[in-house]
Design an enzyme around this catalytic site. Sequence first.
Site, PDB file in Angstrom:
ATOM      1  N   MET A 194      26.008 -75.597 -37.368  1.00 60.22           N
ATOM      2  CA  MET A 194      24.955 -75.017 -38.215  1.00 60.22           C
ATOM      3  C   MET A 194      25.546 -74.623 -39.561  1.00 60.22           C
ATOM      4  O   MET A 194      25.001 -73.760 -40.264  1.00 60.22           O
ATOM      5  CB  MET A 194      24.325 -73.819 -37.522  1.00 60.22           C
ATOM      6  CG  MET A 194      23.612 -74.212 -36.227  1.00 60.22           C
ATOM      7  SD  MET A 194      22.340 -73.056 -35.751  1.00 60.22           S
ATOM      8  CE  MET A 194      23.265 -71.557 -35.560  1.00 60.22           C
TER       9      MET A 194
ATOM     10  N   ALA B  70      28.279 -73.028 -42.366  1.00 62.55           N
ATOM     11  CA  ALA B  70      29.108 -71.817 -42.482  1.00 62.55           C
ATOM     12  C   ALA B  70      30.411 -72.078 -41.712  1.00 62.55           C
ATOM     13  O   ALA B  70      30.809 -71.303 -40.840  1.00 62.55           O
ATOM     14  CB  ALA B  70      28.383 -70.591 -41.958  1.00 62.55           C
TER      15      ALA B  70
ATOM     16  N   HIS C  89      34.086 -72.609 -40.233  1.00 60.15           N
ATOM     17  CA  HIS C  89      35.286 -71.769 -40.165  1.00 60.15           C
ATOM     18  C   HIS C  89      36.338 -72.519 -39.342  1.00 60.15           C
ATOM     19  O   HIS C  89      36.134 -73.691 -38.974  1.00 60.15           O
ATOM     20  CB  HIS C  89      34.953 -70.397 -39.582  1.00 60.15           C
ATOM     21  CG  HIS C  89      34.198 -70.433 -38.283  1.00 60.15           C
ATOM     22  ND1 HIS C  89      34.713 -70.980 -37.127  1.00 60.15           N
ATOM     23  CD2 HIS C  89      32.941 -70.029 -37.967  1.00 60.15           C
ATOM     24  CE1 HIS C  89      33.827 -70.877 -36.158  1.00 60.15           C
ATOM     25  NE2 HIS C  89      32.739 -70.318 -36.632  1.00 60.15           N
TER      26      HIS C  89
ATOM     27  N   HIS D 251      35.250 -74.452 -36.237  1.00 56.97           N
ATOM     28  CA  HIS D 251      34.678 -75.780 -36.512  1.00 56.97           C
ATOM     29  C   HIS D 251      35.781 -76.775 -36.894  1.00 56.97           C
ATOM     30  O   HIS D 251      35.733 -77.947 -36.510  1.00 56.97           O
ATOM     31  CB  HIS D 251      33.659 -75.702 -37.653  1.00 56.97           C
ATOM     32  CG  HIS D 251      32.494 -74.787 -37.387  1.00 56.97           C
ATOM     33  ND1 HIS D 251      32.284 -73.631 -38.084  1.00 56.97           N
ATOM     34  CD2 HIS D 251      31.477 -74.872 -36.495  1.00 56.97           C
ATOM     35  CE1 HIS D 251      31.184 -73.036 -37.649  1.00 56.97           C
ATOM     36  NE2 HIS D 251      30.673 -73.770 -36.679  1.00 56.97           N
TER      37      HIS D 251
ATOM     38  N   ASP E 157      30.554 -71.272 -27.010  1.00 55.93           N
ATOM     39  CA  ASP E 157      29.159 -71.255 -26.549  1.00 55.93           C
ATOM     40  C   ASP E 157      29.136 -71.980 -25.202  1.00 55.93           C
ATOM     41  O   ASP E 157      28.692 -73.131 -25.104  1.00 55.93           O
ATOM     42  CB  ASP E 157      28.272 -71.944 -27.585  1.00 55.93           C
ATOM     43  CG  ASP E 157      28.331 -71.232 -28.917  1.00 55.93           C
ATOM     44  OD1 ASP E 157      27.589 -70.273 -29.111  1.00 55.93           O
ATOM     45  OD2 ASP E 157      29.169 -71.623 -29.764  1.00 55.93           O
TER      46      ASP E 157
ATOM     47  N   SER F  97      30.333 -67.666 -37.275  1.00 55.65           N
ATOM     48  CA  SER F  97      29.707 -67.572 -38.601  1.00 55.65           C
ATOM     49  C   SER F  97      29.029 -66.216 -38.760  1.00 55.65           C
ATOM     50  O   SER F  97      28.776 -65.767 -39.872  1.00 55.65           O
ATOM     51  CB  SER F  97      28.676 -68.684 -38.767  1.00 55.65           C
ATOM     52  OG  SER F  97      29.264 -69.927 -38.478  1.00 55.65           O
TER      53      SER F  97
HETATM   54  P1  AMP Z   1      27.679 -73.170 -34.682  1.00 54.39           P
HETATM   55  O1  AMP Z   1      27.847 -73.691 -36.061  1.00 54.39           O
HETATM   56  O2  AMP Z   1      28.050 -71.729 -34.533  1.00 54.39           O
HETATM   57  O3  AMP Z   1      26.365 -73.533 -34.053  1.00 54.39           O
HETATM   58  O4  AMP Z   1      28.754 -73.922 -33.800  1.00 54.39           O
HETATM   59  C1  AMP Z   1      28.933 -75.301 -33.846  1.00 54.39           C
HETATM   60  C2  AMP Z   1      29.957 -75.683 -32.811  1.00 54.39           C
HETATM   61  O5  AMP Z   1      31.166 -74.984 -33.081  1.00 54.39           O
HETATM   62  C3  AMP Z   1      29.559 -75.304 -31.380  1.00 54.39           C
HETATM   63  O6  AMP Z   1      29.974 -76.335 -30.509  1.00 54.39           O
HETATM   64  C4  AMP Z   1      30.330 -74.035 -31.139  1.00 54.39           C
HETATM   65  O7  AMP Z   1      30.604 -73.788 -29.778  1.00 54.39           O
HETATM   66  C5  AMP Z   1      31.596 -74.322 -31.912  1.00 54.39           C
HETATM   67  N1  AMP Z   1      32.297 -73.076 -32.262  1.00 54.39           N
HETATM   68  C6  AMP Z   1      31.776 -71.997 -32.899  1.00 54.39           C
HETATM   69  N2  AMP Z   1      32.702 -71.023 -32.992  1.00 54.39           N
HETATM   70  C7  AMP Z   1      33.827 -71.499 -32.413  1.00 54.39           C
HETATM   71  C8  AMP Z   1      35.138 -70.968 -32.182  1.00 54.39           C
HETATM   72  N3  AMP Z   1      35.480 -69.748 -32.571  1.00 54.39           N
HETATM   73  N4  AMP Z   1      36.052 -71.754 -31.553  1.00 54.39           N
HETATM   74  C9  AMP Z   1      35.715 -73.000 -31.138  1.00 54.39           C
HETATM   75  N5  AMP Z   1      34.494 -73.554 -31.320  1.00 54.39           N
HETATM   76  C10 AMP Z   1      33.572 -72.819 -31.944  1.00 54.39           C
END
Ligand code: AMP
Length: 283
Positions: free
Chosen positions: A28, A30, A32, A35, A151, A187
């Site tokens: 989504m 943002a 870090h 990602h 997640d 994020s």
């Molecule tokens: P998001 O942008 O938060 O929806 O996450 C996108 C992907 O990144 C999802 O598969 C999350 O599980 C993964 N993700 C988010 N935070 C982390 C983290 N700290 N370590 C590893 N994967 C992450």
Amino acid sequence: MTQLVHSNAELRLAMTGLASNICLVPTMGALHEGHEALIGAGKEFVGKDGCVVVSDFVNPKQFGQNEDFEKYPRNLELDQKIAHKAGAHILWAPSVEDVYPGQWPMEIENDSRFDILEGKSRPGHFAAVIEVVTRLFNIVQPNVAVFGEKDFQQLVLVSEMAQKRVPPVGILAVPTKRDFDGLALSSRNIYLSSDQRKVAHLIPDALKQGVLVASKGANKLEIKNRVIEVIKQTDLIEIEYIEVLSNDFKELAPGIVGRILIAAKLGNTRLIDNMPILLKEKL
Ligand code: AMP
């Protein structure tokens, strides 16, 4: 530089002739270091002739009415730099119309696991997640996609869907990346005030203590009590749930690796975390 594209047509053009081995990293935005780790894992998996596409889409459907869709952090320019540093070939930031073309409705079959853990306080969330990931898969047609263990419930549910697809999409799972004090990168961490940020490490600390007492023979109630005890060192963290479950969200038997999962609120910011856990077998 990682190529930034928006429409599905632009994406198709960018992918033309690039590679037969395609990896999708749904995000989504943002972006870090969590990602980055996902992109790195995807890159390693597809090899030098493969292509890593990072989707950058804040999916309105998976946010509840009182959730943070409007204020969710968005910074495409910075995302492109981070995606480039991590080695992604394409950053795809579609519009809502690209992902949800009006003439293409989709029904997601309900599953009782959509309503537990995260789903309990976020009704409709997992049906929306499965729908959007299915739509992203349909557009990108990847061979493999990367998801984070951060997640965990999403990872398990998406993995099942991906396996059932024709042709199936392989799923790479990447362990949670953490900040210097153990807080899982997210994020949403930028929403924390400095006081909240200072105590947020109690969430992973508490999970670690739960894992530790489990290894010494604690039962589920004792594990949960230990987690609560650690978190209660501050009154800034409110626990929403702590669960000890098998990796498919059933009762966890001793001797088999399962998960300890937590959701907690610091003010209006809701954070989740989880770790592997093993209940000691009674000899
Ligand atoms: P998001 O942008 O938060 O929806 O996450 C996108 C992907 O990144 C999802 O598969 C999350 O599980 C993964 N993700 C988010 N935070 C982390 C983290 N700290 N370590 C590893 N994967 C992450």
